[in-house]
Scaffold this motif. Structure first.
Motif, mmCIF file in Angstrom:
data_model
loop_
_atom_site.group_PDB
_atom_site.id
_atom_site.type_symbol
_atom_site.label_atom_id
_atom_site.label_comp_id
_atom_site.label_asym_id
_atom_site.label_seq_id
_atom_site.Cartn_x
_atom_site.Cartn_y
_atom_site.Cartn_z
ATOM 1 N N MET A 149 52.441 -29.808 8.980
ATOM 2 C CA MET A 149 51.353 -30.472 8.150
ATOM 3 C C MET A 149 50.648 -29.184 7.327
ATOM 4 O O MET A 149 50.113 -28.392 7.889
ATOM 5 C CB MET A 149 50.370 -30.954 9.379
ATOM 6 C CG MET A 149 49.320 -31.514 8.560
ATOM 7 S SD MET A 149 48.040 -32.157 9.868
ATOM 8 C CE MET A 149 48.980 -33.318 10.768
ATOM 9 N N ASP A 150 50.586 -29.546 6.048
ATOM 10 C CA ASP A 150 49.865 -28.663 4.983
ATOM 11 C C ASP A 150 48.426 -28.492 5.446
ATOM 12 O O ASP A 150 47.704 -29.322 6.038
ATOM 13 C CB ASP A 150 50.101 -28.917 3.634
ATOM 14 C CG ASP A 150 49.777 -30.342 3.217
ATOM 15 O OD1 ASP A 150 48.617 -30.845 3.773
ATOM 16 O OD2 ASP A 150 50.479 -30.708 2.430
ATOM 17 N N ARG A 151 47.779 -27.428 4.800
ATOM 18 C CA ARG A 151 46.218 -27.474 5.115
ATOM 19 C C ARG A 151 45.489 -28.489 4.729
ATOM 20 O O ARG A 151 44.436 -28.841 5.161
ATOM 21 C CB ARG A 151 45.823 -26.130 4.417
ATOM 22 C CG ARG A 151 44.647 -25.642 4.760
ATOM 23 C CD ARG A 151 44.289 -25.598 6.075
ATOM 24 N NE ARG A 151 42.887 -25.080 6.551
ATOM 25 C CZ ARG A 151 42.391 -25.444 7.568
ATOM 26 N NH1 ARG A 151 43.139 -25.919 8.621
ATOM 27 N NH2 ARG A 151 41.061 -25.056 7.815
ATOM 28 N N LYS A 152 45.998 -29.142 3.448
ATOM 29 C CA LYS A 152 44.876 -30.188 3.009
ATOM 30 C C LYS A 152 45.178 -31.509 4.006
ATOM 31 O O LYS A 152 44.197 -32.119 4.199
ATOM 32 C CB LYS A 152 45.571 -30.551 1.504
ATOM 33 C CG LYS A 152 45.121 -31.788 0.941
ATOM 34 C CD LYS A 152 45.457 -32.244 -0.355
ATOM 35 C CE LYS A 152 44.897 -33.517 -1.039
ATOM 36 N NZ LYS A 152 45.350 -33.901 -2.204
ATOM 37 N N THR A 153 46.406 -31.787 4.267
ATOM 38 C CA THR A 153 46.380 -32.905 5.239
ATOM 39 C C THR A 153 45.821 -32.458 6.530
ATOM 40 O O THR A 153 45.105 -33.516 7.010
ATOM 41 C CB THR A 153 47.916 -32.975 5.407
ATOM 42 O OG1 THR A 153 48.786 -33.185 4.487
ATOM 43 C CG2 THR A 153 47.984 -34.187 6.366
ATOM 44 N N GLU A 154 45.699 -31.391 6.941
ATOM 45 C CA GLU A 154 44.904 -30.882 8.220
ATOM 46 C C GLU A 154 43.434 -31.274 7.986
ATOM 47 O O GLU A 154 42.751 -31.699 8.893
ATOM 48 C CB GLU A 154 45.247 -29.321 8.481
ATOM 49 C CG GLU A 154 46.687 -29.307 9.114
ATOM 50 C CD GLU A 154 46.911 -27.773 9.580
ATOM 51 O OE1 GLU A 154 45.684 -26.958 9.116
ATOM 52 O OE2 GLU A 154 47.798 -27.569 10.028
ATOM 53 N N LYS A 155 42.856 -30.764 6.911
ATOM 54 C CA LYS A 155 41.524 -31.071 6.511
ATOM 55 C C LYS A 155 41.339 -32.530 6.554
ATOM 56 O O LYS A 155 39.991 -32.953 6.939
ATOM 57 C CB LYS A 155 41.174 -30.372 5.327
ATOM 58 C CG LYS A 155 41.120 -28.718 5.234
ATOM 59 C CD LYS A 155 40.803 -28.092 3.887
ATOM 60 C CE LYS A 155 40.862 -26.806 3.804
ATOM 61 N NZ LYS A 155 40.450 -26.127 2.611
#
Length: 340
Positions: free
Chosen positions: A1-7
């Motif tokens: 999961m990339d950082r944008k998706t995590e946010k």
């Protein structure tokens, strides 16, 4: 999961009230260091697209009012707050802000400021006021083509032109509503501090001064809330044949069922009583016929009666029918009825 998706996942968890204390602290930290406007907007867009139930949609004005009140009371500590700016998508901006405000109300300590909508007040909109004395009923056509059957001893107020986003009216007394369906413009009835909200349906409301408020649904879906300090507290969501009675003095609600035919019949002058106290029947007949009814004993006043009546006959004939059902004697002198 990339950082944008995590946010985005963190934001969505926060909206749903599922964040742990650590995750809430992480989100606060992100808000002070990152511009999350785009991510907030994307999440709200996804929620808005998925949510088609307008009954559960957050109320913009209430949410914003609660948020600004919390901000004023608690103050802002630490770093300067970031301003969450949403892009001007005109068709969905109001819903976006509703969700954003609802997010902030959940905690109230995150330092985000949301600009208030620039609301342009309606110009030259007059308020229509209808008042029925005892003994009179009327049929009223509203600006959106909805129809109101206003009962005796009742008053109705509404603007000559409804706002673009809501159809709000005020009622004191009793009325049957046939509301024109319009999902984009909820129909709201204010009866004291009870708020009844629908999209398009037919139902009856009884809301006389200092009396319990009752809502009975014949077609569609109706939501009933209690408003305190501009905050709505849910009472019930009703479907056809369901009813609720709210007692403001005891703060208690009573749910029940009523045959749809009974509810629909009221607008045509039919009165159906199913184990109803004679005193309650008398109060209704006093308004309907503009007469005074005196019941000479408490035992008789509390007698429960089953009877179907129609208001298109003289009061003398109606009282005669009622006396057979209730097993009592009576005397009529002009507009005064004595029951014994």
């Amino acid at each position: 999961m990339d950082r944008k998706t995590e946010k985005k996942a963190l934001i969505r968890k926060y909206i749903n009230g599922e964040c742990t204390a650590e995750e809430t602290a992480e989100l606060k930290s992100l808000l002070l260091t990152d511009d999350l406007s785009v991510l907030f907007e994307e999440v709200m867009d996804e929620i808005a697209s998925a949510n088609t139930d307008l009954y559960n949609e957050p109320d913009l004005e209430d949410a914003l009012a609660k948020f600004h009140k919390k901000q004023s009371a608690e103050g802002i500590k630490g770093n300067e707050p970031k301003i969450l700016s949403l892009s001007p998508k005109k068709k969905k901006l109001r819903r976006y802000l509703s969700y954003a405000a609802a997010i902030l109300v959940l905690v109230g300590s995150i330092s985000i400021l949301i600009p208030r909508l620039n609301k342009t007040p309606q110009q030259n909109v007059q308020v229509q006021h209808f008042e029925n004395p005892n003994g009179k009923r009327s049929r009223i056509l509203l600006p959106d083509s909805s129809v109101v059957y206003l009962g005796s001893g009742s008053t109705l107020s509404f603007p000559s032109k409804f706002a673009a986003n809501v159809r709000a009216i005020s009622l004191r007394g009793e009325a049957f509503f046939e509301v024109t369906k319009n999902p984009k413009r909820p129909f709201i009835i204010h009866t004291g501090n009870i708020v009844t909200r629908v999209l398009g349906t037919s139902f009856k409301v009884d809301a006389f001064l200092n009396q319990p408020v009752s809502v009975l649904v014949s077609i569609g879906k109706v939501r009933v809330d209690r408003e305190v300090n501009k905050i709505l507290h849910p009472i019930a969501v009703l479907l056809p044949g369901q009813s609720v009675v709210w007692n403001e003095q005891t703060h208690q609600s009573e749910f029940g069922t009523t045959p749809v035919s009974d509810i629909l019949g009221w607008k045509n002058g039919k009165l159906v009583f199913r184990k109803t106290k004679l005193a309650d029947i008398a109060a209704i007949l006093e308004r309907t016929y503009n007469v005074a009814i005196q019941i000479n004993s408490p035992q008789l006043a509390n007698r429960q009666i089953r009877v179907n009546l129609t208001t298109d006959i003289p009061v003398s004939k109606l009282i005669k029918i009622l006396s057979v059902a209730g097993n009592f004697n009576y005397k009529i002198n002009q507009n005064h009825v004595s029951i014994f």
